[in-house]
Design a protein around this motif. Sequence first.
Motif, short mmCIF file in Angstrom:
data_model
loop_
_atom_site.label_atom_id
_atom_site.label_comp_id
_atom_site.label_asym_id
_atom_site.label_seq_id
_atom_site.Cartn_x
_atom_site.Cartn_y
_atom_site.Cartn_z
N ILE A 26 0.81 -1.23 0.00
CA ILE A 26 0.00 0.00 0.00
C ILE A 26 0.84 1.28 0.00
O ILE A 26 0.30 2.37 -0.14
N SER A 28 2.85 2.99 -1.95
CA SER A 28 2.74 3.96 -3.03
C SER A 28 1.37 4.65 -3.02
O SER A 28 1.29 5.87 -3.15
N ALA A 29 0.31 3.88 -2.84
CA ALA A 29 -1.05 4.46 -2.82
C ALA A 29 -1.26 5.36 -1.61
O ALA A 29 -1.97 6.35 -1.68
N PHE A 58 -5.98 -7.00 -4.75
CA PHE A 58 -5.46 -5.77 -4.18
C PHE A 58 -5.74 -5.70 -2.70
O PHE A 58 -6.43 -6.53 -2.13
N ALA A 79 -5.08 -0.50 -3.23
CA ALA A 79 -3.83 -0.64 -3.98
C ALA A 79 -3.80 -2.02 -4.63
O ALA A 79 -4.09 -3.02 -3.98
#
Length: 135
Positions: A26, A28-29, A58, A79
């Motif tokens: 997660i 990056s998101a 995800f 994500a």
Amino acid sequence: MAGYRFDRVFIALIPVDYDDRFEAAIKSAAGNDLEIIKNEIKSGECVAFSFCGSNYDFKVVLRVEKVADKNELVLVLGAGHGMKYAIKDLLHFAKINKCHTIRTHVKSRGLVKIWESLGFEIKETVLSYGRQIQE
């Protein structure tokens, strides 16, 4: 709503612990909100899930809030890939947990288009002033 206990967990949604693998999935998101989200999961305000199906895989972070005396499922973070295939399962999950609406916030215009194609509507616009204010 802090400490909401989900009555039923749909088979595609599996509650998971916040660990290094979940964080990596997660990160990056979550962006700058990673520590906030991590603390909300650890405090029980949000629940971390692995959301898997034949066409999608995800991670999601969910919470439930009361809006006009009705439960609203809040998708705090998502994500991975395949949301357009998973939406029916997410709607079913919301229904069996007595949530009347689903809300999510997105930053990307591309994600807005994806959510709109899945039946979601824009209900609010959030603006931010990004420059430092001089005193």
